[in-house]
Design an enzyme around this catalytic site. Structure first.
Site, mmCIF file in Angstrom:
data_model
loop_
_atom_site.group_PDB
_atom_site.id
_atom_site.type_symbol
_atom_site.label_atom_id
_atom_site.label_comp_id
_atom_site.label_asym_id
_atom_site.label_seq_id
_atom_site.Cartn_x
_atom_site.Cartn_y
_atom_site.Cartn_z
ATOM 1 N N ASP A 10 -12.047 -14.716 39.798
ATOM 2 C CA ASP A 10 -12.248 -15.548 37.814
ATOM 3 C C ASP A 10 -11.526 -14.583 37.383
ATOM 4 O O ASP A 10 -10.404 -13.691 37.872
ATOM 5 C CB ASP A 10 -13.636 -14.759 37.353
ATOM 6 C CG ASP A 10 -13.115 -15.578 35.345
ATOM 7 O OD1 ASP A 10 -12.834 -16.749 35.336
ATOM 8 O OD2 ASP A 10 -14.235 -14.721 35.196
ATOM 9 N N SER A 11 -10.820 -14.899 36.491
ATOM 10 C CA SER A 11 -9.938 -14.496 35.318
ATOM 11 C C SER A 11 -10.451 -13.023 34.241
ATOM 12 O O SER A 11 -9.824 -12.098 34.441
ATOM 13 C CB SER A 11 -9.554 -15.089 33.940
ATOM 14 O OG SER A 11 -10.460 -15.502 33.239
ATOM 15 N N TYR A 42 -7.252 -16.910 30.737
ATOM 16 C CA TYR A 42 -6.563 -17.459 31.408
ATOM 17 C C TYR A 42 -6.437 -18.852 30.717
ATOM 18 O O TYR A 42 -5.483 -19.675 30.395
ATOM 19 C CB TYR A 42 -6.866 -18.576 32.959
ATOM 20 C CG TYR A 42 -6.477 -17.758 33.695
ATOM 21 C CD1 TYR A 42 -6.145 -16.580 33.894
ATOM 22 C CD2 TYR A 42 -6.907 -17.961 35.111
ATOM 23 C CE1 TYR A 42 -5.700 -15.348 35.406
ATOM 24 C CE2 TYR A 42 -6.064 -17.161 36.399
ATOM 25 C CZ TYR A 42 -6.268 -16.227 36.697
ATOM 26 O OH TYR A 42 -5.473 -15.153 37.577
ATOM 27 N N GLY A 43 -7.227 -19.194 29.235
ATOM 28 C CA GLY A 43 -7.725 -19.980 28.572
ATOM 29 C C GLY A 43 -6.255 -20.772 27.491
ATOM 30 O O GLY A 43 -6.094 -21.851 27.082
ATOM 31 N N CYS A 74 -13.954 -20.347 37.619
ATOM 32 C CA CYS A 74 -13.503 -20.525 36.470
ATOM 33 C C CYS A 74 -12.916 -21.661 36.492
ATOM 34 O O CYS A 74 -12.848 -22.437 37.170
ATOM 35 C CB CYS A 74 -12.356 -19.075 36.888
ATOM 36 S SG CYS A 74 -10.809 -19.732 35.388
ATOM 37 N N ASN A 75 -13.156 -22.185 35.857
ATOM 38 C CA ASN A 75 -12.977 -23.878 34.572
ATOM 39 C C ASN A 75 -12.009 -24.374 34.888
ATOM 40 O O ASN A 75 -11.110 -24.869 35.582
ATOM 41 C CB ASN A 75 -14.277 -24.469 33.905
ATOM 42 C CG ASN A 75 -15.607 -24.242 34.138
ATOM 43 O OD1 ASN A 75 -16.062 -25.126 34.213
ATOM 44 N ND2 ASN A 75 -16.157 -23.127 33.944
ATOM 45 N N THR A 76 -11.181 -23.146 33.694
ATOM 46 C CA THR A 76 -9.998 -23.057 33.016
ATOM 47 C C THR A 76 -8.965 -23.401 34.434
ATOM 48 O O THR A 76 -8.187 -23.913 34.732
ATOM 49 C CB THR A 76 -9.636 -22.264 32.529
ATOM 50 O OG1 THR A 76 -10.681 -21.899 31.582
ATOM 51 C CG2 THR A 76 -7.826 -21.691 31.787
ATOM 52 N N GLU A 152 -16.105 -10.805 27.556
ATOM 53 C CA GLU A 152 -15.972 -9.508 27.880
ATOM 54 C C GLU A 152 -16.486 -8.310 27.107
ATOM 55 O O GLU A 152 -17.001 -7.570 27.407
ATOM 56 C CB GLU A 152 -15.071 -9.399 27.610
ATOM 57 C CG GLU A 152 -14.406 -11.166 28.274
ATOM 58 C CD GLU A 152 -13.758 -10.581 30.280
ATOM 59 O OE1 GLU A 152 -12.586 -9.340 30.444
ATOM 60 O OE2 GLU A 152 -13.859 -11.011 31.720
ATOM 61 N N CYS A 186 -17.301 -23.042 30.845
ATOM 62 C CA CYS A 186 -16.543 -21.489 31.132
ATOM 63 C C CYS A 186 -17.448 -20.993 31.525
ATOM 64 O O CYS A 186 -18.891 -20.708 30.960
ATOM 65 C CB CYS A 186 -16.110 -21.192 29.975
ATOM 66 S SG CYS A 186 -14.788 -19.303 29.853
ATOM 67 N N THR A 187 -17.532 -20.159 32.852
ATOM 68 C CA THR A 187 -18.135 -19.411 33.174
ATOM 69 C C THR A 187 -18.545 -17.915 33.026
ATOM 70 O O THR A 187 -19.405 -17.161 32.435
ATOM 71 C CB THR A 187 -17.758 -18.522 34.564
ATOM 72 O OG1 THR A 187 -16.179 -18.255 34.917
ATOM 73 C CG2 THR A 187 -17.496 -19.560 35.776
ATOM 74 N N HIS A 188 -17.474 -17.927 31.514
ATOM 75 C CA HIS A 188 -18.083 -16.429 31.034
ATOM 76 C C HIS A 188 -19.795 -16.709 30.273
ATOM 77 O O HIS A 188 -19.832 -15.674 29.300
ATOM 78 C CB HIS A 188 -17.162 -16.516 30.113
ATOM 79 C CG HIS A 188 -16.134 -15.429 30.360
ATOM 80 N ND1 HIS A 188 -14.578 -15.552 31.181
ATOM 81 C CD2 HIS A 188 -15.833 -14.122 30.382
ATOM 82 C CE1 HIS A 188 -14.130 -15.021 31.510
ATOM 83 N NE2 HIS A 188 -14.619 -13.979 30.891
HETATM 84 N N1 DGL Z 1 -13.984 -17.689 32.520
HETATM 85 C C1 DGL Z 1 -12.922 -18.797 32.711
HETATM 86 C C2 DGL Z 1 -13.270 -19.903 32.734
HETATM 87 O O1 DGL Z 1 -13.910 -20.785 34.008
HETATM 88 C C3 DGL Z 1 -11.779 -18.438 31.627
HETATM 89 C C4 DGL Z 1 -11.685 -17.211 31.159
HETATM 90 C C5 DGL Z 1 -10.141 -16.975 30.406
HETATM 91 O O2 DGL Z 1 -9.824 -18.132 29.640
HETATM 92 O O3 DGL Z 1 -9.634 -16.446 31.136
HETATM 93 O O4 DGL Z 1 -13.114 -20.689 32.356
#
Ligand code: DGL
Length: 271
Positions: A10-11, A42-43, A74-76, A152, A186-188
């Protein structure tokens, strides 16, 4: 039977919400976690940059650690890079995309909220999922980097305020028909599950893809021994923490240890 090596990528810390599910169903594998803090979040990145970065970074990591299975948690990244990565790597790759289908099945009032990063809500892949599985529903989309950063902070041991999460969700909370089902795209966001739920006046379904990913990983690993192996799970980041940030590093390390990792160290590419 040899122990399979699985990389969760993931990011940032979001992949931990996926790891938590994956290890429950596949306790016998050895896990590696890599997060790209050098380019977080990453978004906010361009799609083609993400694809190039992942090909390079993951190639080196997979080769170095002889990884057998790659999970893009990571979905992004998944909603843009999966086809390119599958073409590039010989090992199986599992990705995570917003759980629109189960959300559409759960919603009673027909209003679904898709909570993701600004990049994910705009992806053609996401539009296709909505068209395919939720065409008869009202799907509200919200892209929030703020929420990613709050997740985070939480794992960096910082206090986060519910009011900050409520402020992100405010446009939905003030609607006449508040969504009864939210896709945590988003996995966060599963890391803020309780806080998000508390912002809604009524009971809300919070749907993520963690369990589906875990099932897919278990299928691919095809090994379900009863005994959990000795903990040798390793976590890596791509940009070293500076000295001033060492308190943050220590707090983050504690979080990784609490999820079951034995180390947290740097894996930087020489640029
Ligand atoms: N955890 C990431 C996701 O599932 C992205 C978070 C980011 O923007 O880095 O999209």
């Amino acid at each position: 039977m040899s122990v399979k090596k699985v990389l969760i990528f993931d990011s940032g810390v979001g992949g931990l919400s996926v790891f938590e599910q994956v290890i429950k169903q596949s306790p016998a594998a050895q896990y590696f976690y890599l997060f790209d803090n050098a380019y977080f979040p990453y978004g906010e990145l361009q799609a083609d940059f993400i694809v190039r970065r992942l090909k390079r970074l993951l190639s080196v990591f997979v080769e170095t650690h002889q990884i057998d299975l790659l999970v893009i948690a990571c979905n992004t990244a998944s909603t843009i890079a999966l086809p390119f990565l599958r073409e590039h790597f010989a090992i199986p790759i599992v990705g995570v995309v917003p759980a629109i289908k189960p959300a559409a099945l759960l919603s009673k009032n027909g209003v679904i909220g898709l909570l993701a990063t600004p990049a994910t809500i705009d992806r053609p892949y996401t539009a296709q999922l909505i068209k395919e599985f939720a065409a008869d529903k009202q799907v509200l989309k919200m892209g929030s980097t703020q929420l990613v950063k709050l997740a985070e902070l939480k794992l960096y041991g910082k206090q986060i305020r519910l009011a900050d999460i409520a402020a992100v969700l405010a446009p939905w909370l003030s609607l006449e028909k508040v969504p009864d089902t939210i896709v945590l795209g988003c996995t966060h966001f599963p890391l803020l599950r309780e806080e998000i739920a508390r912002c809604f006046p009524n009971k809300v379904n919070l749907v993520d893809s963690g369990n589906a990913i875990a099932q897919r990983v278990a299928q691919l690993l095809e090994q379900t021994p009863v005994e959990q192996r000795e903990n040798n799970h390793q976590a890596y980041f791509t940009q070293a923490f500076t000295e001033q940030q060492s308190d943050e590093f220590n707090a983050l390390k504690r979080s990784f240890l609490s999820f079951g990792f034995s180390t947290l160290q740097c894996f930087a590419l020489d640029d």
